[in-house]
Enzyme design. Structure first.
Site, PDB file in Angstrom:
ATOM      1  N   CYS A 174      -2.581  -0.387   7.407  1.00 14.71           N
ATOM      2  CA  CYS A 174      -1.754   0.816   7.317  1.00 14.71           C
ATOM      3  C   CYS A 174      -1.812   1.608   8.618  1.00 14.71           C
ATOM      4  O   CYS A 174      -0.793   2.155   9.056  1.00 14.71           O
ATOM      5  CB  CYS A 174      -2.183   1.670   6.131  1.00 14.71           C
ATOM      6  SG  CYS A 174      -1.785   0.879   4.555  1.00 14.71           S
ATOM      7  N   HIS A 189       0.849  -1.184   0.000  1.00 17.43           N
ATOM      8  CA  HIS A 189       0.000   0.000   0.000  1.00 17.43           C
ATOM      9  C   HIS A 189       0.892   1.243   0.000  1.00 17.43           C
ATOM     10  O   HIS A 189       2.037   1.209   0.454  1.00 17.43           O
ATOM     11  CB  HIS A 189      -0.878   0.029   1.242  1.00 17.43           C
ATOM     12  CG  HIS A 189      -2.002  -0.952   1.220  1.00 17.43           C
ATOM     13  ND1 HIS A 189      -3.135  -0.789   1.985  1.00 17.43           N
ATOM     14  CD2 HIS A 189      -2.173  -2.111   0.532  1.00 17.43           C
ATOM     15  CE1 HIS A 189      -3.961  -1.797   1.777  1.00 17.43           C
ATOM     16  NE2 HIS A 189      -3.396  -2.612   0.894  1.00 17.43           N
ATOM     17  N   CYS A 193      -6.314   2.083   5.834  1.00 18.57           N
ATOM     18  CA  CYS A 193      -6.986   0.842   6.220  1.00 18.57           C
ATOM     19  C   CYS A 193      -6.419   0.377   7.568  1.00 18.57           C
ATOM     20  O   CYS A 193      -5.444   0.939   8.067  1.00 18.57           O
ATOM     21  CB  CYS A 193      -6.772  -0.217   5.144  1.00 18.57           C
ATOM     22  SG  CYS A 193      -5.072  -0.861   5.091  1.00 18.57           S
ATOM     23  N   GLU A 221       0.957   3.870   1.872  1.00 20.10           N
ATOM     24  CA  GLU A 221       1.463   4.272   3.184  1.00 20.10           C
ATOM     25  C   GLU A 221       2.633   3.405   3.628  1.00 20.10           C
ATOM     26  O   GLU A 221       3.630   3.912   4.153  1.00 20.10           O
ATOM     27  CB  GLU A 221       0.362   4.170   4.246  1.00 20.10           C
ATOM     28  CG  GLU A 221      -0.852   5.021   3.971  1.00 20.10           C
ATOM     29  CD  GLU A 221      -1.998   4.283   3.300  1.00 20.10           C
ATOM     30  OE1 GLU A 221      -3.156   4.510   3.701  1.00 20.10           O
ATOM     31  OE2 GLU A 221      -1.749   3.482   2.370  1.00 20.10           O
TER      32      GLU A 221
END
Length: 150
Positions: free
Chosen positions: A85, A52, A82, A54
């Site tokens: 993260c 992801h 999410c 992040e």
């Protein structure tokens, strides 16, 4: 306003993901007014569910700062983090998160749950939401509209 300036930089990262056929989410990490790390979704490229925006930005910032703790940093991300993260953000001791669009299906910074400000955890993160929300939401909607039309 600095938050908007930096969110535009995160949007540039989201556009990189879009052009690669990835869900267009971008992130940057700022320390003392300077961008020290960037990331965009690359799950398809790396065949990695943890790739992801992040997480990629946190890994880069850790290399730049020379440690896993990222005090005094702000993470700008185009979509609300999410749970995965949010956990990485907590573990990295990021001081502040600024996000654009809410994520009604997986948002862990105030929408479905609020991991980042949960008082039961050993670190809490200041959260600012809704910065360039429309622009952040629009790139996601365009991506999924294009995907459905294919």
């Amino acid at each position: 306003m600095d938050d908007e300036k930096f969110m535009y930089k995160a949007l540039l990262e989201a556009k990189k993901a879009y052009l690669k056929g990835e869900v267009p989410i971008g992130a940057i990490i700022v320390c003392r007014g300077a961008v020290i790390a960037k990331g965009h979704n690359q799950r398809e490229r790396f065949k990695d569910p943890t790739a992801h925006a992040e997480v990629i930005a946190i890994r880069e910032a850790s290399r730049v700062l020379g440690g896993w703790r990222l005090p005094g940093t702000t993470l700008y991300v185009t979509l609300e983090p999410c749970p995965m993260c949010a956990g990485a953000i907590i573990n990295a001791r990021v001081e502040r998160v600024v996000y654009g669009a809410i994520d009604p299906k997986a948002g862990a910074a105030g929408t479905l749950m609020n991991i980042l400000e949960d008082e039961r955890l050993n670190h809490r993160v200041k959260v600012t939401k809704g910065i360039l929300e429309e622009e952040c939401r629009n790139i996601l909607q365009l991506f999924f509209r294009d995907l459905r039309s294919e």
